[in-house]
Scaffold this motif. Structure first.
Motif: not given
Lengths: 407, 407
Positions: A1, A3, A5, A15, A53, A60, A106, A109-110, A112-113
């Motif tokens: 991960r 991104f 928290e 990151s 990914r 990002y 995305c 998988e994440d 928030n990102l």
């Protein structure tokens, strides 16, 4: 991960410290004619084809690396999207398809990102992103209230554009099959964008009260903010006279009737008159004004509007328009709309130019007939729209009340 | 299951043909002083205490039996609620508690019936139902898009009232803990009721962008429909200067700034001037105008608004107000808001009464300093609200780019 928290400038900078991002960085910063660029792109492409990914991680990186880059940054704004475009090209992918596929991954998988990326995606790839229904669906199927708030804030400030007037019909059509929650989100974004109602209404005839409740509710609430105009009234009345459960037209008109009765009366009367040609033989041939609802449809709506808007029908302009409509109707139509035409106060010599609220000068019996018609419709107004009266005959069960036994 | 799947007048009449409803019928139709009434009520009460369902079935019967009852019906409108009230009394239950408990059970057992009953409940029990937050929560936790549409339609027509202005603060407070979907439904009902923004804004200072995103988004979209007024601007600026993620105030002001820049400038300037007393010793003691935000708070909001609204600060009225604020500030405040006060074009002799868009007459270096400040804030505007700059020093990782190796 990747991104963080907790999103801070530092945590985001941290990151993108991993080795993978060194590759991104070099690719983004080398000038386009630098010979060392192609090998890097080939490596990246190879990685991308094995691990999708890479796509959203590149997006990002491009965003994160220029965050708070007050000095202007080495990667110009359109340079950012350029690297991603090139990556798509190496895979023989259209930019749109590539972007959507990567953002979809995305989301899985994440999430928030994804939400963090969204404003940048719309800014960096406006040609592809703005008005893109698939992307928009991805957004509204993803966001929670807080993330929606952030998007709405940016849109309201004018710093984010997700769709425009000209692409809005397409967005709206697509949204009709979305989940209720997703459509609720969409309509908040619509309000945030300030899409004018003229760009919304063309879809109205296609909306079904049973399947498109979200859109109809949202449009009704938009109409509530508007004053009636000839165009709005026409568009509303162009809807089919639906089954009793379809309260859209009646609701919009009654809503206007509460605040703009006279104006509404004038507009409806004008529309009705233009739909019902004068009875003189020469004028009968006139073509229907294009885009206007048929007389039958209009009368159907007015027939359903009777209860609760009685004053509207007493306006002089409405009385004249109804008379004209009655004259130009077929016998079948006259029968069908007899309750509506009963509202025409034909014999009243006392009616002047005013609003028709003067005492009724009709004969007793006439006046009573008229009164009964409207009283009845008033009382049953509460129910008449939820219950389909598909049989005329009453068939209430005759149950013996207690008294008949005990007597 | 009593309530028919397909709702028609006939199917509803059929549904109340069962023996249980004979009891209801007799109770409802016997006059209040009829001696045969009490025994019936006792039986019903006994049944109710064993089977709570009796409660909502009675409500159903009372509504269903008078459906389309054009002749006026034997049960007068307030007679309907009377029977239910009596039933509650036999159980020593308050009407409100009884009604809520029965409707809650109805929700669990037949949600369609509940939705069908709702308009009648609000009409028959206005004292208890209107503005009742528990009932409203029951409603919004129950409805789907179609049922919400029906409620919105009735409300817009003025035939259903679920809450009023005077009880709205309570409703709003309660709603803050509801599910997102439920709050979305509530805000559609708020729009349908046409609750004026004045009745909404008092809750603003209590709303937290992190926990009350639904309400803040809805209020922001309401504000977007309004033109700025002294009162609105004051209420908005009374919010605390939140963390960077709290974009509410900035969004509302930027939104107004797009369409009503000069008016907004005047209003903000007037407010700022009234919060910052003139520096003369006599006037310094003046009490703060009650309800106004503190000068510190106001400057905090204006400081965050700088990027993207530069023209606003160039308005003459804003320039004067900022100068006055600067004079009345403590040294600490002057330091803290130095970027904001840098927007005061103190030395510009060319500034007239106009909008301040004339070419800058400052010396080169001055002008450059000023330009830098605002340019910087402009560029970083995209990010400055999501990223908390909690450290001043840059600490971007120094990664060797490819060239340094190959060179």
């Amino acid at each position: 991960r990747v991104f963080p928290e907790t999103v801070t400038e530092d945590s985001i900078e941290d990151s993108i410290g991993r080795p993978l991002f060194v590759l991104f960085r070099n690719l983004a910063e080398l000038s386009e004619d630098d010979s060392r660029r192609l090998p890097l792109l080939t490596v990246l492409s190879e990685m991308y084809s094995r691990c999708q990914r890479i796509g959203y991680l590149l997006l990002y990186y491009l965003q994160a690396s220029t965050l708070g880059d007050d000095e202007g940054g080495k990667i110009a704004s359109n340079g950012k999207s350029q690297v991603f475009k090139e990556l798509c090209e190496t895979q023989d992918r259209e930019l749109e398809a590539g972007l959507l596929a990567d953002l979809k991954l995305c989301q899985e998988e994440d999430v928030n990102l994804l939400c963090w990326l969204l404003p940048a995606v719309y800014t960096q790839f406006p040609q592809v992103a703005i008005g893109n229904t698939a992307l928009l669906h991805l957004v509204v199927s993803t966001v929670d209230a807080r993330q929606l708030q952030e998007l709405v804030c940016r849109v309201v400030q004018g710093r984010l554009v997700m769709f425009r007037e000209n692409s809005f019909q397409e967005v709206l059509s697509a949204s009709l099959s979305w989940e209720t929650f997703e459509q609720f989100c969409l309509w908040q974004l619509v309000t945030a964008h300030g899409i004018p109602i003229d760009y919304v209404l063309p879809i109205l005839p296609r909306l079904d009260y049973h399947n498109h409740a979200e859109a109809l509710t949202a449009i009704l609430l938009m109409l509530k903010h508007e004053k009636p105009t000839a165009e709005l009234v026409k568009q509303v009345l162009c809807r089919e006279v639906g089954p009793a459960g379809d309260m859209f037209v009646v609701s919009a008109l009654r809503c206007w009737c509460r605040d703009h009765e006279e104006r509404l009366g004038e507009l409806v009367a004008t529309l009705l008159a233009s739909c019902c040609p004068q009875a003189s033989p020469n004028k009968r041939k006139r073509g229907k004004t294009s885009g206007n609802p048929s007389a039958e449809k209009l009368l159907g709506h007015l027939d359903r509007l009777r209860s609760g808007c009685r004053q509207l029908y007493k306006l002089d302009c409405m009385q004249r328009a109804l008379q004209q409509a009655q004259t130009s109707c077929t016998e079948a139509q006259k029968n069908h709309f007899s309750n509506l035409f009963a509202l025409v106060e034909l014999d009243d010599p006392g009616r002047g130019k005013g609003r028709g609220r003067k005492p009724n000068h009709n004969t007793k019996s006439k006046s009573k007939t008229y009164k009964n018609v409207s009283d009845t419709s008033e009382e049953s107004s509460e129910e008449e729209e939820v219950v389909i009266k598909h049989k005329q005959a009453k068939k209430r069960k005759k149950i013996n009340p207690v008294n008949s036994d005990s007597d």
